[in-house]
Design an enzyme around this catalytic site. Structure first.
Site, PDB file in Angstrom:
ATOM      1  N   CYS A   1     -30.896  -0.175   5.908  1.00 54.69           N
ATOM      2  CA  CYS A   1     -30.417   1.301   6.436  1.00 54.69           C
ATOM      3  C   CYS A   1     -30.038   2.231   5.593  1.00 54.69           C
ATOM      4  O   CYS A   1     -30.002   3.364   5.759  1.00 54.69           O
ATOM      5  CB  CYS A   1     -28.935   0.794   6.939  1.00 54.69           C
ATOM      6  SG  CYS A   1     -27.949   0.132   5.605  1.00 54.69           S
TER       7      CYS A   1
ATOM      8  N   GLU B   1     -21.353  -0.395  11.249  1.00 58.72           N
ATOM      9  CA  GLU B   1     -22.189   0.046  10.211  1.00 58.72           C
ATOM     10  C   GLU B   1     -23.552   0.122  10.812  1.00 58.72           C
ATOM     11  O   GLU B   1     -24.370  -0.539  11.401  1.00 58.72           O
ATOM     12  CB  GLU B   1     -22.369  -1.200   9.251  1.00 58.72           C
ATOM     13  CG  GLU B   1     -21.084  -1.319   8.533  1.00 58.72           C
ATOM     14  CD  GLU B   1     -20.522  -0.357   7.504  1.00 58.72           C
ATOM     15  OE1 GLU B   1     -21.434   0.540   7.180  1.00 58.72           O
ATOM     16  OE2 GLU B   1     -19.597  -0.407   7.032  1.00 58.72           O
TER      17      GLU B   1
HETATM   18  P1  NAD Z   1     -29.620  -3.392  17.148  1.00 52.27           P
HETATM   19  O1  NAD Z   1     -28.511  -2.767  17.387  1.00 52.27           O
HETATM   20  O2  NAD Z   1     -30.893  -3.628  17.878  1.00 52.27           O
HETATM   21  O3  NAD Z   1     -29.209  -5.019  16.882  1.00 52.27           O
HETATM   22  C1  NAD Z   1     -28.095  -5.368  15.881  1.00 52.27           C
HETATM   23  C2  NAD Z   1     -27.516  -6.610  16.661  1.00 52.27           C
HETATM   24  O4  NAD Z   1     -26.682  -6.166  17.596  1.00 52.27           O
HETATM   25  C3  NAD Z   1     -28.291  -7.821  17.038  1.00 52.27           C
HETATM   26  O5  NAD Z   1     -27.649  -8.954  16.688  1.00 52.27           O
HETATM   27  C4  NAD Z   1     -28.434  -7.409  18.510  1.00 52.27           C
HETATM   28  O6  NAD Z   1     -28.772  -8.764  19.297  1.00 52.27           O
HETATM   29  C5  NAD Z   1     -26.967  -7.128  18.848  1.00 52.27           C
HETATM   30  N1  NAD Z   1     -27.028  -6.600  20.171  1.00 52.27           N
HETATM   31  C6  NAD Z   1     -27.792  -5.567  20.769  1.00 52.27           C
HETATM   32  N2  NAD Z   1     -27.514  -5.125  21.914  1.00 52.27           N
HETATM   33  C7  NAD Z   1     -26.139  -5.616  22.146  1.00 52.27           C
HETATM   34  C8  NAD Z   1     -25.059  -5.324  22.833  1.00 52.27           C
HETATM   35  N3  NAD Z   1     -25.392  -4.921  24.006  1.00 52.27           N
HETATM   36  N4  NAD Z   1     -23.794  -6.073  22.743  1.00 52.27           N
HETATM   37  C9  NAD Z   1     -23.683  -6.594  21.631  1.00 52.27           C
HETATM   38  N5  NAD Z   1     -24.689  -6.866  20.627  1.00 52.27           N
HETATM   39  C10 NAD Z   1     -25.899  -6.425  20.940  1.00 52.27           C
HETATM   40  O7  NAD Z   1     -30.150  -3.502  15.672  1.00 52.27           O
HETATM   41  P2  NAD Z   1     -31.432  -3.928  14.662  1.00 52.27           P
HETATM   42  O8  NAD Z   1     -32.653  -3.247  15.233  1.00 52.27           O
HETATM   43  O9  NAD Z   1     -31.212  -5.479  14.694  1.00 52.27           O
HETATM   44  O10 NAD Z   1     -31.087  -3.399  13.211  1.00 52.27           O
HETATM   45  C11 NAD Z   1     -31.566  -2.341  12.890  1.00 52.27           C
HETATM   46  C12 NAD Z   1     -30.609  -1.155  12.699  1.00 52.27           C
HETATM   47  O11 NAD Z   1     -29.429  -1.725  12.014  1.00 52.27           O
HETATM   48  C13 NAD Z   1     -30.939   0.139  12.171  1.00 52.27           C
HETATM   49  O12 NAD Z   1     -30.609   1.203  12.791  1.00 52.27           O
HETATM   50  C14 NAD Z   1     -30.314   0.195  10.758  1.00 52.27           C
HETATM   51  O13 NAD Z   1     -30.028   1.340  10.319  1.00 52.27           O
HETATM   52  C15 NAD Z   1     -29.078  -0.646  11.069  1.00 52.27           C
HETATM   53  N6  NAD Z   1     -28.470  -1.061   9.771  1.00 52.27           N
HETATM   54  C16 NAD Z   1     -27.180  -0.651   9.476  1.00 52.27           C
HETATM   55  C17 NAD Z   1     -26.599  -1.188   8.327  1.00 52.27           C
HETATM   56  C18 NAD Z   1     -25.307  -0.526   7.628  1.00 52.27           C
HETATM   57  O14 NAD Z   1     -24.662  -1.445   6.822  1.00 52.27           O
HETATM   58  N7  NAD Z   1     -25.077   0.741   8.167  1.00 52.27           N
HETATM   59  C19 NAD Z   1     -27.192  -2.104   7.640  1.00 52.27           C
HETATM   60  C20 NAD Z   1     -28.428  -2.698   8.314  1.00 52.27           C
HETATM   61  C21 NAD Z   1     -29.035  -2.332   9.548  1.00 52.27           C
END
Ligand code: NAD
Length: 489
Positions: free
Chosen positions: A289, A255
């Site tokens: 998002c 997502e």
């Molecule tokens: P992010 O991708 O930086 O991090 C999300 C999660 O992934 C965190 O827990 C992070 O620690 C982990 N992560 C980071 N690198 C990783 C790796 N290499 N391997 C495994 N896990 C890893 O995102 P963010 O900045 O925390 O959140 C914002 C983003 O999330 C925005 O792009 C937003 O649109 C998206 N978002 C999407 C939805 C949806 O339902 N489509 C909902 C909320 C947020």
């Protein structure tokens, strides 16, 4: 207590096999509304993930053999316990994330409670398929079983809300889980762990490992005994997860981000459309998002819309998130605030007009919040479709307004980004609403409203916004493995 005590930091511990486990190293976590470090989050890695996966594997045989009804009762109990502590959870979420206390009280925590209740109920109502083949003397039927240990990775914008949206269906289906919340917003997940035993969740069914994505997240993604990963976060991280999990052929639910359009035709009811579009642009500081970030307005009403939209946006008060009259809290981090501000600067450099907010209006903050990560709701006009502000996800309180002439043109422009998560359409013409909704490349289309959700139905994005869907049936299918059985009589 001494000063040292009263200033003591909150120290989180991993929750593995039903026990809190202290960590040997920690990450600082900031209060975004003050800029102070107030909490220490375990900096877990391979070792902690290994222990959590083992605990989850050990708990799987017993948990997966419970009846859906037994699991449902436990989920309901957990929902009741969180609801009982709703105020404490809301305060913690607001302090940890920077969101307003009002948003945490009315959206985040109630939805976390509802996530457990919803899947506690829906798990009781699934039916499998059956077909008959009389000429062969056969009946076929499908049976579904939990997969095993699920890895759940969630972002910082709606911390407990999005984490429980994964934990609830995963355990309702009989899986056990290892969850890794965002290192920037880990507190409410830790608080939830304290309620698991009382709710009757057996040790090892829900394990939470705190830490960064690069260390803890990747260890989970690469663990051979975790066959499925449910991830919500950025598209960039999803690409990395896809690469890292590929050698194991893992099942992924992704997502991801959005660049969501609102399309406003000249027959729209502006008295509803304007306040709703301000909300869809700036709710939760624009850190949802599903937030609107490109507003296409039909030429005939463009100037009237812009005037009224800016006036409405200016009504939104930015300030101390714990003040219940505040509409816009702090952004998640200093770095993120900088990134969002830079988008506004780039737009200006390209010749766009900033109509209100960043760099235009004065932001006055209470003395205790001077070092917080605040920014005013910002409206940009006259920005080109190719501009990064119209192409990239900003994920902050910034929205762009542009004019369009025809239905055909606006559909093309709305679809002209790499994302496809959510869109809104405003028109009183029912035929047009259907036509446009069908042609938008978007997993969700709201017409004449925003963020009205029925959790039964699929949620998720197209294109770079994701793979897979979540919802009653979709989450059930993701978190179970199906088998087709043929019986010859
Ligand atoms: P992010 O991708 O930086 O991090 C999300 C999660 O992934 C965190 O827990 C992070 O620690 C982990 N992560 C980071 N690198 C990783 C790796 N290499 N391997 C495994 N896990 C890893 O995102 P963010 O900045 O925390 O959140 C914002 C983003 O999330 C925005 O792009 C937003 O649109 C998206 N978002 C999407 C939805 C949806 O339902 N489509 C909902 C909320 C947020």
């Amino acid at each position: 207590p001494t000063m040292a005590h009263s200033k003591a930091l909150l120290v989180l511990e991993n929750f593995i096999g039903g026990k809190f486990v202290p960590s040997s190293s920690y990450i600082d976590s900031y209060n975004p509304s003050t800029g102070d470090v107030y909490c220490r989050v375990p900096d877990s890695g391979k070792e902690e993930v290994e222990a959590a996966v083992k605990a989850a594997k050990d708990a799987f045989p017993i948990w997966s053999s419970k009846s859906p009804l037994e699991r449902s009762q436990i989920l309901n109990k957990l929902a009741d316990l969180i609801e009982h502590d709703l105020e404490a959870f809301a305060q913690a979420e607001s302090k940890d994330q920077g969101k307003t206390i009002t948003f945490a009280r009315t959206v985040d925590i109630p939805r976390a409670v509802h996530n457990f209740r919803f899947f506690a109920s829906s798990i009781l109502h699934h039916v499998t398929e059956c077909t008959e083949m009389p000429t062969m003397g056969c009946v076929h039927y499908t049976s579904r079983a939990p997969v095993g240990v699920a890895g759940l990775i969630s972002p910082w914008n709606l911390p407990l809300y999005l984490l429980t949206w994964k934990i609830a269906p995963a355990i309702a289906c009989g899986n056990t889980v290892v969850a890794k919340p965002s290192e920037m917003t880990s507190v409410t997940a830790w608080m939830m762990c304290k309620l698991l035993e009382k709710a009757g969740v057996p040790p090892g069914v829900v394990n939470v490992v705190f830490g960064t994505g690069a260390k803890a997240g990747e260890a989970l993604v690469c663990h051979p005994d975790v066959p499925l990963i449910s991830f919500t976060g950025s598209t960039l991280t999803a690409q990395r997860i896809t690469e890292k999990s590929a050698p194991h052929c893992k099942r992924l639910s992704l997502e991801l981000g959005g660049k969501n359009p609102a399309i406003i035709f000249d027959d729209a009811d502006l008295s509803h459309c304007i306040p709703t579009t301000v909300r869809s642009s700036f709710a939760n500081q624009g850190e949802i998002c599903l937030c609107t970030s490109r507003i296409f307005v039909q030429r005939g009403i463009y100037s009237e819309f812009l005037k009224r939209f800016v006036a409405e946006a200016k009504k939104w008060k930015t300030g101390n998130p714990s003040d219940p009259t505040i509409d816009v809290g702090a952004l998640i981090s200093k770095e993120h605030l900088e990134k969002v501000r830079n988008y506004v600067k780039k737009a200006q450099a390209e010749g766009a007009r900033v109509l209100c907010g960043e760099g235009v209006d004065l932001l006055s903050l209470p003395p205790g919040n001077q070092k917080g990560y605040f920014m005013l709701p910002t409206v940009i006009a006259e920005v080109k479709d190719e501009s990064c502000c119209m192409q990239e996800e900003i994920f902050g309180p910034v929205t762009c307004v542009v004019a369009f002439d025809t239905e055909e043109e606006v559909i093309k422009r709305a679809n002209g980004v790499k994302y496809g998560l959510a869109a809104t359409v405003w028109s009183r013409d029912v035929g047009r609403v259907h036509r446009v909704a069908h042609r938008l490349q978007s997993g969700l289309v709201w017409t004449n409203c925003w963020l009205v959700r029925d959790l039964n139905l699929p949620f998720g994005g197209m294109k770079a916004s994701g793979i897979g869907r979540e919802g009653a049936k979709d989450s059930y299918e993701f978190f179970t493995e199906v088998k087709t059985i043929t019986i010859k009589h």
